[in-house]
Design a protein around this motif. Structure first.
Motif: not given
Length: 207
Positions: A120-134, A143-153, A159-162
């Motif tokens: 979850p953590a590496p996946l969430a980090a990559i998806l968050e980066e893509l969502a905000t930059s490209d 990815y649906t909003d529900d899938e993203m919400e489930s992942l971030l929970r 565990k995330l780089p930031q």
């Protein structure tokens, strides 16, 4: 003495890539087409040398045929012959021992792609980066909003780089509601907005 590779890639006409009629796998054709148009033809189909049939890559084969029918240009990774026919890279050199093994491998190769899941953590980090930059690249992942919400929970901010040990939310367990950006309150004007649990950044996927 030159070594002979047991597996090799060669280009063959798309019309010479027959499917296995026993193939039971469904495909999201439009998503495959979109992926090929966005990134080129990356993953090569595999041909069973014993039967001459496709053992892996039925969805990519169907997508290419549909793209041809629509008049799309040949995607990156393919060659075009003198008559305008598409030449597809395929992996050769593997042969099934019998029909039972061929059918088992036909299913196995798809099953293996389903297995394992994601960290979850590496996946969430990559998806968050893509969502905000490209946004376009993020949207291509569908990815649906529900899938993203489930992942971030599922993500622990540490565990995330930031994330840092000093994050004020770092003591909150993974799976907690990390902000109203994830909530479903009717009063929340940011419906569809997600919150990165590492840095608190609010973002709307695709925007």
């Amino acid at each position: 003495m030159a070594l002979q590779a047991p597996r090799y890639i060669t280009y063959i006409p798309l019309t010479d890539l027959p499917p296995d009629p026993a193939n039971p796998k469904k495909h999201e054709l439009e998503r495959i087409i979109a992926s090929i148009k966005d990134h080129g033809f990356i993953s090569t189909p595999v041909v069973d040398e014993r039967t001459g049939l496709t053992i892996d890559g039925h969805g990519r084969r169907s997508a290419l045929i549909e793209m041809q029918v629509r008049g799309e240009p040949a995607p990156g990774g393919l060659l075009v012959d003198d008559d305008g026919g598409w030449l597809v890279p395929v992996t050769r050199g593997w042969a099934s021992e019998n029909d039972h093994q061929a059918h088992a491998v036909l299913i196995l190769l798809n099953r293996l792609q389903e297995a394992g899941g994601w960290y979850p953590a590496p996946l969430a980090a990559i998806l968050e980066e893509l969502a905000t930059s490209d946004a376009d690249l993020f949207d291509s992942l569908a990815y649906t909003d529900d899938e993203m919400e489930s992942l971030l929970r599922q993500v622990d901010p540490e565990k995330l780089p930031q994330g840092t040990e000093d994050d004020e939310d770092s003591t909150r367990p993974a799976g907690d509601d990390f902000d109203s950006g994830l909530g479903d309150s009717g009063d929340n004007e940011r419906t569809g907005t997600l919150c990165c649990p590492a840095c608190g950044h609010l973002f709307t996927p695709g925007q």
